[in-house]
Design a protein around this motif. Sequence first.
Motif, PDB file in Angstrom:
ATOM      1  N   ARG A  97     -12.029 -11.401 -47.289  1.00  0.00           N
ATOM      2  CA  ARG A  97     -13.569 -11.109 -46.900  1.00  0.00           C
ATOM      3  C   ARG A  97     -14.022 -10.486 -48.389  1.00  0.00           C
ATOM      4  O   ARG A  97     -15.205 -10.729 -48.640  1.00  0.00           O
ATOM      5  CB  ARG A  97     -13.541 -10.278 -45.895  1.00  0.00           C
ATOM      6  CG  ARG A  97     -13.488 -10.859 -44.567  1.00  0.00           C
ATOM      7  CD  ARG A  97     -13.293 -10.113 -43.433  1.00  0.00           C
ATOM      8  NE  ARG A  97     -12.978 -10.797 -42.130  1.00  0.00           N
ATOM      9  CZ  ARG A  97     -12.622 -10.004 -40.912  1.00  0.00           C
ATOM     10  NH1 ARG A  97     -12.968  -8.934 -40.958  1.00  0.00           N
ATOM     11  NH2 ARG A  97     -12.573 -10.773 -39.865  1.00  0.00           N
ATOM     12  N   LYS A 102     -14.983 -12.989 -50.515  1.00  0.00           N
ATOM     13  CA  LYS A 102     -16.126 -13.686 -50.760  1.00  0.00           C
ATOM     14  C   LYS A 102     -17.331 -13.006 -50.901  1.00  0.00           C
ATOM     15  O   LYS A 102     -18.405 -13.386 -51.425  1.00  0.00           O
ATOM     16  CB  LYS A 102     -16.079 -14.166 -49.207  1.00  0.00           C
ATOM     17  CG  LYS A 102     -15.291 -15.230 -48.698  1.00  0.00           C
ATOM     18  CD  LYS A 102     -14.963 -15.397 -47.126  1.00  0.00           C
ATOM     19  CE  LYS A 102     -14.053 -16.598 -47.082  1.00  0.00           C
ATOM     20  NZ  LYS A 102     -14.195 -16.943 -45.363  1.00  0.00           N
ATOM     21  N   ASN A 156     -20.533 -13.834 -53.552  1.00  0.00           N
ATOM     22  CA  ASN A 156     -21.815 -13.690 -53.354  1.00  0.00           C
ATOM     23  C   ASN A 156     -22.659 -12.769 -54.327  1.00  0.00           C
ATOM     24  O   ASN A 156     -23.778 -12.989 -54.696  1.00  0.00           O
ATOM     25  CB  ASN A 156     -21.996 -13.332 -51.681  1.00  0.00           C
ATOM     26  CG  ASN A 156     -21.397 -14.211 -50.813  1.00  0.00           C
ATOM     27  OD1 ASN A 156     -21.563 -15.337 -51.179  1.00  0.00           O
ATOM     28  ND2 ASN A 156     -21.082 -13.797 -49.735  1.00  0.00           N
TER      29      ASN A 156
END
Length: 312
Positions: free
Chosen positions: A199, A202, A206
């Motif tokens: 996570r 990710k 981003n």
Amino acid sequence: MWFMFAIAASACFGIRGILYQWTSQRPADRNLLFVGVYLSGIIVSLLLNWQAKQPWNDGIELGILMGMFSFAANASLYRGYEVGRASVVAFFSALSPLVVVLAAYLLWSEAPGVLQGVGFAIVVLALVIVRYGQDLRSGQLRGWSWGTLAMLLYSFTDLSSKQSVLVGASMLPVLTMMFVTGTVLFLGMYVADQVRKSRGKKEAVNDTASNLENQQPASAATAPDLTASAAWTMRRTLLWGMTVGLTNIAGMVLMLNALQEGVTGIVSAITAMSVIVVILYARFYLKETMSRREALGILLAFAGIVVLRLAS
């Protein structure tokens, strides 16, 4: 004979402590390492029982409790080595005999004899003296809280081990249950950690995309250095953990044999002398200074071992 088993267990746990400390300074995944440690225990326990053919009788469920305590104790000890001084962590984690001897008296009315009591007192005094040095007086207690937590959890592990002996549970099946429990717990922590890291990656992707859109490239200083961690692959970490696990399973087998005939508190005190092995390693390999007071503590420890040997 139980005395020699306890001495040998102490040596095994001392080597284990050295390997934990050494590995804690490398970019190896802690949880995966312990998966290997406990997986090694499962394999060795099953192989030994394949030859011994010990029955899976009543009481082996205590191995689950032992596994839970051992899981938490090892995690605490390893964390202490990561953030604190090896000698300080070793000192606090080695005070478990104080808890064990008190609990053994309250639970089973088990008390050492007079000469054994003298030897126990000398060993505990040595444990206090050997690390009541500059680290403690100057307040450099980094890692003490983790060492104290490990001390309590190792005490509970010893007491659970003794209870399994008292109820007549087969040693190797108990150890198998213990290592299966530890493997499952550390594997769960490893998977949860991987999910968290995934996570995080990710989110980092981003953020990078957002910076590119705003023409604000990410700082090179914040980029992770993967060169060192790449060397400790999943396979290497797991195999190294299984290697370290050989010292753990050897120490547990020896300790359980010692507990079959020896006084719980005395066995715990002798196995806690593994701290001497770690401190000698810290002195000669890590180049941590050793005062005269610490040297006196080590001599006292050996004197206490001699007294306990005479009392056995």
